[in-house]
Design a protein around this motif. Structure first.
Motif, PDB file in Angstrom:
ATOM      1  N   ARG A   1       0.578  -1.036  -0.291  1.00  0.00           N
ATOM      2  CA  ARG A   1      -0.075  -0.154   0.001  1.00  0.00           C
ATOM      3  C   ARG A   1       1.099   1.278  -0.179  1.00  0.00           C
ATOM      4  O   ARG A   1       0.574   2.535  -0.964  1.00  0.00           O
ATOM      5  CB  ARG A   1      -0.894  -0.479   1.622  1.00  0.00           C
TER       6      ARG A   1
ATOM      7  N   LEU B   1     -11.102   5.876 -22.685  1.00  0.00           N
ATOM      8  CA  LEU B   1     -11.839   4.495 -22.820  1.00  0.00           C
ATOM      9  C   LEU B   1     -13.572   4.480 -22.811  1.00  0.00           C
ATOM     10  O   LEU B   1     -14.180   4.409 -23.734  1.00  0.00           O
ATOM     11  CB  LEU B   1     -11.120   3.908 -21.676  1.00  0.00           C
ATOM     12  N   ARG B   2     -13.796   5.488 -22.061  1.00  0.00           N
ATOM     13  CA  ARG B   2     -15.485   5.237 -21.766  1.00  0.00           C
ATOM     14  C   ARG B   2     -16.099   6.042 -23.488  1.00  0.00           C
ATOM     15  O   ARG B   2     -17.393   5.460 -23.791  1.00  0.00           O
ATOM     16  CB  ARG B   2     -15.928   6.198 -20.871  1.00  0.00           C
TER      17      ARG B   2
ATOM     18  N   LEU C   1     -12.725   0.639 -12.027  1.00  0.00           N
ATOM     19  CA  LEU C   1     -14.216   1.222 -13.345  1.00  0.00           C
ATOM     20  C   LEU C   1     -13.193   1.118 -14.896  1.00  0.00           C
ATOM     21  O   LEU C   1     -13.712   0.301 -15.084  1.00  0.00           O
ATOM     22  CB  LEU C   1     -14.391   2.207 -12.727  1.00  0.00           C
ATOM     23  N   GLN C   2     -12.314   1.536 -14.283  1.00  0.00           N
ATOM     24  CA  GLN C   2     -11.552   1.111 -16.200  1.00  0.00           C
ATOM     25  C   GLN C   2     -11.207  -0.170 -16.829  1.00  0.00           C
ATOM     26  O   GLN C   2     -11.627  -0.868 -17.896  1.00  0.00           O
ATOM     27  CB  GLN C   2     -10.584   2.182 -16.244  1.00  0.00           C
TER      28      GLN C   2
ATOM     29  N   LYS D   1     -19.094  10.292  -8.475  1.00  0.00           N
ATOM     30  CA  LYS D   1     -19.124  11.050 -10.130  1.00  0.00           C
ATOM     31  C   LYS D   1     -17.072  11.869 -10.443  1.00  0.00           C
ATOM     32  O   LYS D   1     -17.982  12.165 -11.274  1.00  0.00           O
ATOM     33  CB  LYS D   1     -19.923  12.737  -9.401  1.00  0.00           C
ATOM     34  N   ARG D   2     -16.662  12.066  -9.753  1.00  0.00           N
ATOM     35  CA  ARG D   2     -15.386  11.752 -10.531  1.00  0.00           C
ATOM     36  C   ARG D   2     -14.719  11.265 -11.879  1.00  0.00           C
ATOM     37  O   ARG D   2     -14.345  11.417 -12.716  1.00  0.00           O
ATOM     38  CB  ARG D   2     -14.270  12.101  -9.504  1.00  0.00           C
ATOM     39  N   CYS D   3     -15.762  10.105 -11.408  1.00  0.00           N
ATOM     40  CA  CYS D   3     -15.888   8.935 -12.410  1.00  0.00           C
ATOM     41  C   CYS D   3     -16.376   8.770 -13.258  1.00  0.00           C
ATOM     42  O   CYS D   3     -16.454   7.790 -14.328  1.00  0.00           O
ATOM     43  CB  CYS D   3     -15.489   7.568 -11.773  1.00  0.00           C
ATOM     44  N   ASP D   4     -17.905  10.125 -13.445  1.00  0.00           N
ATOM     45  CA  ASP D   4     -18.799  10.499 -14.136  1.00  0.00           C
ATOM     46  C   ASP D   4     -19.116   9.084 -14.924  1.00  0.00           C
ATOM     47  O   ASP D   4     -19.871   9.227 -15.725  1.00  0.00           O
ATOM     48  CB  ASP D   4     -17.973  10.282 -15.947  1.00  0.00           C
ATOM     49  N   LEU D   5     -19.545   8.253 -13.288  1.00  0.00           N
ATOM     50  CA  LEU D   5     -20.174   8.222 -13.495  1.00  0.00           C
ATOM     51  C   LEU D   5     -21.824   8.206 -12.179  1.00  0.00           C
ATOM     52  O   LEU D   5     -21.549   9.542 -11.746  1.00  0.00           O
ATOM     53  CB  LEU D   5     -20.344   6.274 -12.305  1.00  0.00           C
TER      54      LEU D   5
ATOM     55  N   ALA E   1      -3.195   3.635 -11.154  1.00  0.00           N
ATOM     56  CA  ALA E   1      -5.052   4.578 -11.708  1.00  0.00           C
ATOM     57  C   ALA E   1      -4.521   4.953 -13.370  1.00  0.00           C
ATOM     58  O   ALA E   1      -2.757   6.092 -13.736  1.00  0.00           O
ATOM     59  CB  ALA E   1      -5.127   5.515 -10.872  1.00  0.00           C
ATOM     60  N   PRO E   2      -4.903   5.343 -13.898  1.00  0.00           N
ATOM     61  CA  PRO E   2      -5.120   5.807 -15.328  1.00  0.00           C
ATOM     62  C   PRO E   2      -5.665   7.104 -15.319  1.00  0.00           C
ATOM     63  O   PRO E   2      -6.248   7.331 -14.190  1.00  0.00           O
ATOM     64  CB  PRO E   2      -6.031   5.238 -16.084  1.00  0.00           C
TER      65      PRO E   2
ATOM     66  N   ARG F   1     -11.403   4.233 -10.198  1.00  0.00           N
ATOM     67  CA  ARG F   1     -11.477   4.600 -11.258  1.00  0.00           C
ATOM     68  C   ARG F   1     -10.917   3.620 -12.105  1.00  0.00           C
ATOM     69  O   ARG F   1     -10.281   2.919 -12.906  1.00  0.00           O
ATOM     70  CB  ARG F   1     -10.668   6.090 -11.709  1.00  0.00           C
ATOM     71  N   THR F   2      -9.594   3.003 -10.907  1.00  0.00           N
ATOM     72  CA  THR F   2      -8.930   1.857 -11.960  1.00  0.00           C
ATOM     73  C   THR F   2      -9.901   0.371 -11.817  1.00  0.00           C
ATOM     74  O   THR F   2      -9.866   0.097 -13.238  1.00  0.00           O
ATOM     75  CB  THR F   2      -7.481   1.658 -10.652  1.00  0.00           C
TER      76      THR F   2
ATOM     77  N   TYR G   1      -9.368   7.913 -18.580  1.00  0.00           N
ATOM     78  CA  TYR G   1     -10.300   7.428 -18.239  1.00  0.00           C
ATOM     79  C   TYR G   1     -11.932   7.424 -19.345  1.00  0.00           C
ATOM     80  O   TYR G   1     -12.409   6.554 -19.780  1.00  0.00           O
ATOM     81  CB  TYR G   1     -10.392   6.970 -16.663  1.00  0.00           C
TER      82      TYR G   1
ATOM     83  N   GLY H   1      -5.905   5.402   0.459  1.00  0.00           N
ATOM     84  CA  GLY H   1      -6.533   6.303   0.408  1.00  0.00           C
ATOM     85  C   GLY H   1      -7.883   5.913   1.349  1.00  0.00           C
ATOM     86  O   GLY H   1      -9.102   6.920   1.428  1.00  0.00           O
TER      87      GLY H   1
ATOM     88  N   ARG I   1      -8.363   7.687  -7.761  1.00  0.00           N
ATOM     89  CA  ARG I   1      -7.212   7.396  -8.858  1.00  0.00           C
ATOM     90  C   ARG I   1      -7.786   5.232  -8.161  1.00  0.00           C
ATOM     91  O   ARG I   1      -8.218   4.962  -9.357  1.00  0.00           O
ATOM     92  CB  ARG I   1      -6.560   7.137  -8.404  1.00  0.00           C
ATOM     93  N   ALA I   2      -8.333   5.069  -6.855  1.00  0.00           N
ATOM     94  CA  ALA I   2      -8.369   4.483  -6.994  1.00  0.00           C
ATOM     95  C   ALA I   2      -9.767   3.063  -7.489  1.00  0.00           C
ATOM     96  O   ALA I   2      -9.547   2.188  -8.426  1.00  0.00           O
ATOM     97  CB  ALA I   2      -7.884   3.330  -5.431  1.00  0.00           C
TER      98      ALA I   2
ATOM     99  N   LEU J   1     -16.290   3.577 -25.357  1.00  0.00           N
ATOM    100  CA  LEU J   1     -16.686   2.641 -25.209  1.00  0.00           C
ATOM    101  C   LEU J   1     -18.627   2.456 -26.000  1.00  0.00           C
ATOM    102  O   LEU J   1     -19.182   1.884 -25.667  1.00  0.00           O
ATOM    103  CB  LEU J   1     -17.163   1.948 -24.505  1.00  0.00           C
TER     104      LEU J   1
ATOM    105  N   ASP K   1       1.974   3.954  -8.591  1.00  0.00           N
ATOM    106  CA  ASP K   1      -0.206   3.749  -8.299  1.00  0.00           C
ATOM    107  C   ASP K   1      -0.403   3.710 -10.310  1.00  0.00           C
ATOM    108  O   ASP K   1      -0.490   4.548 -10.736  1.00  0.00           O
ATOM    109  CB  ASP K   1      -0.434   4.596  -8.520  1.00  0.00           C
TER     110      ASP K   1
ATOM    111  N   ARG L   1     -19.603   0.694 -21.816  1.00  0.00           N
ATOM    112  CA  ARG L   1     -19.528   1.201 -20.810  1.00  0.00           C
ATOM    113  C   ARG L   1     -20.487   1.359 -19.605  1.00  0.00           C
ATOM    114  O   ARG L   1     -22.092   1.489 -20.410  1.00  0.00           O
ATOM    115  CB  ARG L   1     -19.829   2.447 -22.002  1.00  0.00           C
ATOM    116  N   VAL L   2     -20.365   1.897 -19.013  1.00  0.00           N
ATOM    117  CA  VAL L   2     -21.342   1.646 -17.867  1.00  0.00           C
ATOM    118  C   VAL L   2     -21.534   3.385 -17.159  1.00  0.00           C
ATOM    119  O   VAL L   2     -20.469   3.714 -17.205  1.00  0.00           O
ATOM    120  CB  VAL L   2     -20.761   0.636 -16.854  1.00  0.00           C
ATOM    121  N   ASP L   3     -22.712   3.177 -16.997  1.00  0.00           N
ATOM    122  CA  ASP L   3     -23.291   4.651 -16.476  1.00  0.00           C
ATOM    123  C   ASP L   3     -23.335   4.902 -14.756  1.00  0.00           C
ATOM    124  O   ASP L   3     -23.951   5.648 -14.472  1.00  0.00           O
ATOM    125  CB  ASP L   3     -24.124   5.458 -17.425  1.00  0.00           C
TER     126      ASP L   3
ATOM    127  N   ARG M   1      -7.587  11.078 -15.666  1.00  0.00           N
ATOM    128  CA  ARG M   1      -8.734  11.101 -16.214  1.00  0.00           C
ATOM    129  C   ARG M   1      -8.990  10.970 -17.482  1.00  0.00           C
ATOM    130  O   ARG M   1     -10.411  10.543 -17.897  1.00  0.00           O
ATOM    131  CB  ARG M   1      -9.018  12.229 -15.462  1.00  0.00           C
TER     132      ARG M   1
END
Lengths: 294, 444
Positions: free
Chosen positions: A8, A24-25, B94-95, B205-209, A15-16, B91-92, A21, B74, B88-89, A28, A13, B104-106, A18
């Motif tokens: 940890r 990608l969406r 979900l992506q 919401k920051r992940c657009d979902l 992570a992609p 988002r990882t 990401y 976090g 970020r976690a 899709l 990290d 694509r999932v909403d 923003r």
């Protein structure tokens, strides 16, 4: 130790970002996906081909390339036909066939149109039927021809023609002497009734030595012409039976060895004989004498 | 009160649209890992029902088309403490799940264990006027419940009617159509800190979902790790995760109590790290590879390398015996279980007809936990694994993913909650037309 430090507290990290990401969406979403993976490439391809082909030079180049490639393939020795073998044809027909066929050997297998060639060969008058086949290994075009067999000789204004048993034209001949064995027929439209004529000749076998020929009169009935200009006029209906009757009459009463020019059976119910002019006088005298006696 | 449930109602509406679209994501935000499953609802198993198969405890009708787990960042005690890292976690996870599903999932349904959940039993009673109980009466009795004062900054996470009573009959699950004078209800209400939900919603919401539902992870683990008769007769599910241990008690297929002990596997790792003087990563490795709770004579001879990378060779090449390790782990696990015991005692778990206890979660895989737990919690202890759901990857079918699987079941068949019932006419906002329509509906 990399696996261990991947705990940890690790700074790495995966992570992609923003934006990646979001990309990608976006990719899709079905519409965009189809657009990017099919629509745009297809359009680009079509546009590229269109631009390329809009130049005349390019089109010519392509055409040339195509014909060269075609030549390379079709002129391969394995697919070339080098000669033509004709079987079952007389020399004349053989020559005719070689003349009419529009091929110059060696020719490629791909340029040969066998059905069309067969039609041309069968279109020749002396040819009844033809079988064409290609033997690819040897590169030979084999043609088996069945010729028409002349069955009769037809005299008309234009000259002498040989006809086969169906009445089809075989060829024109100069002289009857060369074809003594063939029966002679004459008259307009006689060629359409060769079969009947041949049947008549078969029926007239007992008179075979005397028959000079057959004349088709008025395009409807036959006359049998015998050697000393005697004529047997046969009716339209049942000429063969009538001829047999005449032959029977001849055998019984020696009809045809008498001074008769015409045996007229055009009306079967009312047969008529025409005598030679002198014989007619003799007949009258005889009749007169007989009457005088009485 | 209507504004209290407004967000829950919108989440329900979103869940409905997601099911119509056929694809929904479930997200388990844990302390050690964040897991994400993408579910496709296409009713494939509808035909199999009937021939003695039943509804398969809600597992039918959907399948997993994408799954991903990622190391959590976090998040502590099941709560988000660092928004950028947690985002970020999430988002990882979900992506990679979306990439795998190629879809694509909403909408996403999330669960978390933190936020200090508290259970409340709420009762309401109402006198019925026109004898036959209809939905309107149920709405009235629910509206009649007096909301306990759960304090500032807390929000209701679950409010499930667990029991109805009509006159003197209790234990009704669905009183509609019955005739009686007095209708009463018991509602189990679970509140969490508002901040926890808000942070989670913000990250999503920051992940657009869109957040289409929130659940407590103790509840989710319960519905996946308990089998049907345990749910019916009464059982407790202890989900020992990384940063917290969730406790949920079920009776008659309803959750009647939930709580969280803010201790988990990570605390065990920290103890090992401190006790053996090794880095956290090494401690985690030692815990998962050779951890245990019951020491035997054999363990004195089994030596474990306790490596660290300080650069001091003498220090870095130490070995410890497994008994020492057990000696470190066991007190912490005992502490967790005793804390759980205390919560169970408070909840009145002793009075349930059956006292089955099911241990699940990642830390339930410590060898010997079932023996230790049966000493502390009671005799009926078993280790639970989540139910199988269609096309769940093998890697995600272990006890550490009980919450994730339970959340999938929750997404497919959510329990009726307070906000799923209609509001009584009296409390309706002053939209006259709608009121008129309702009045017509009720009187004809």
């Amino acid at each position: 130790m990399s696996a261990m430090s991947d705990y940890r507290e690790s700074r790495h990290d995966p992570a992609p970002s923003r934006w990646s990401y979001r990309l990608l969406r976006m990719m899709l979403t079905p519409f965009l996906r189809r657009l990017v993976f099919f629509g745009i490439p297809a359009f680009a391809l079509a546009a590229g081909i269109g631009v390329y082909l809009s130049e005349q030079d390019n089109r010519d180049k392509l055409r040339m390339l195509y014909s060269e490639a075609r030549l390379l393939l079709t002129q391969h020795p394995e697919v070339m036909v080098n000669l033509m073998a004709i079987e079952g044809a007389s020399d004349m027909v053989d020559q005719d066939i070689r003349e009419v066929l529009p091929v110059d050997f060696p020719i490629s297998y791909f340029d040969i149109d066998l059905p069309q060639m067969r039609e041309i060969i069968v279109g020749l008058d002396p040819v009844k039927d033809a079988v064409l086949q290609l033997s690819m290994g040897a590169g030979i075009l084999q043609i088996e021809v069945t010729e028409r067999v002349p069955a009769a000789i037809w005299r008309h204004r234009g000259g002498l023609e040989l006809l086969d048993e169906t009445g089809a034209y075989v060829r024109t001949v100069a002289s009857r002497q060369d074809h003594q064995d063939l029966p002679l027929i004459a008259g307009i439209g006689a060629d359409t009734r060769v079969k009947e004529a041949l049947a008549l000749l078969v029926a007239g076998q007992p008179l075979a030595k005397r028959i000079r020929g057959l004349v088709y009169v008025g395009a409807r009935r036959w006359d049998v012409v015998l050697d000393n200009n005697q004529r047997l006029m046969l009716p339209e209906q049942g000429p063969i039976e009538t001829l047999e009757r005449i032959i029977a009459l001849d055998q019984a009463e020696d009809l045809l060895s008498r001074d008769i020019t015409v045996v007229d059976f055009r009306l079967v119910d009312r047969p008529t004989l025409r005598l030679v002019g002198r014989a007619m006088e003799d007949f009258r005298n005889i009749t007169f004498l007989k009457l005088g006696d009485q | 009160m209507s504004e209290l449930y407004e967000s829950q109602r919108t989440m329900r509406a979103m869940r409905k649209t997601a099911l119509q679209r056929g694809v929904i994501a479930v997200l388990d935000v844990g302390t050690t890992k964040i897991g994400c499953l993408i579910l496709r609802f296409d009713g494939i198993d509808r035909g199999e029902e009937g021939e003695g198969v039943g509804a398969l405890a809600g597992q039918s009708g959907f399948r997993v088309i994408g799954s991903a787990t990622t190391r959590s960042r976090g998040v502590e005690f099941g709560e988000i403490v660092s928004m950028p890292q947690a985002e970020r976690a999430i988002r990882t996870a979900l992506q990679s799940a979306q990439k795998l599903a190629n879809v694509r999932v909403d909408h996403v349904i999330a669960c978390f264990s933190g936020g200090t959940p508290r259970s409340y039993g709420v009762t309401g009673q109402v006198t019925v006027e026109n004898q036959i109980i209809s939905e309107q009466e149920i709405a009235q009795v629910m509206a009649d419940c007096d909301i306990p004062d759960f304090g500032e900054g807390r929000e209701v996470l679950h409010a499930q009617p667990v029991n109805f009573a009509l006159d003197h009959r209790s234990g009704l699950s669905d009183p509609r159509g019955q005739i009686g004078q007095k209708l009463g209800t018991d509602i189990h209400m679970l509140t969490v800190e508002e901040k926890a939900i808000r942070d989670l919603a913000y990250c999503v919401k920051r992940c657009d979902l869109e957040l289409a539902g929130v659940a407590s992870s103790a509840y989710a683990s319960g519905i996946s790790a308990l089998v049907e008769d345990e749910l019916e007769l009464g059982a407790a599910c202890i989900d020992i995760g990384g940063g917290s241990a969730g406790v949920s008690i079920f009776l008659k297929k309803h959750m009647i109590y939930a709580d969280t002990v803010r201790m988990g596997g990570e605390h065990i790792t920290r103890d090992i790290s401190m006790g053996l003087q090794v880095p956290m990563a090494v401690a985690e490795r030692i815990k998962t590879r050779s951890g245990g709770l019951i020491a035997t004579g054999m363990d004195d001879r089994e030596m474990i390398e306790a490596r660290s990378d300080t650069g001091d060779w003498e220090r870095d090449r130490r070995v410890v015996s497994r008994s020492e390790l057990i000696g470190i782990m066991r007190p912490r696990v005992e502490e967790i279980l005793e804390d759980v015991r205390a919560r169970l005692d408070v909840s009145g778990f002793d009075h349930l007809p059956s006292q089955q206890i099911v241990l699940t979660g990642g830390s339930s895989q410590i060898p010997g936990l079932d023996v230790l737990a049966s000493r502390i919690l009671g005799q009926q202890v078993r280790l639970g694994r989540p139910l199988r759901i269609h096309r769940l990857p093998q890697a995600n079918s272990g006890p550490s993913c009980a919450g994730l699987v339970g959340l999938s079941l929750f997404a497919a068949h959510p329990q009726d909650e307070w906000w799923d019932f209609e509001m009584p006419t009296q409390r309706y906002p002053t939209r006259t037309l709608k009121r008129a329509v309702r009045w017509f509906k009720e009187n004809w």
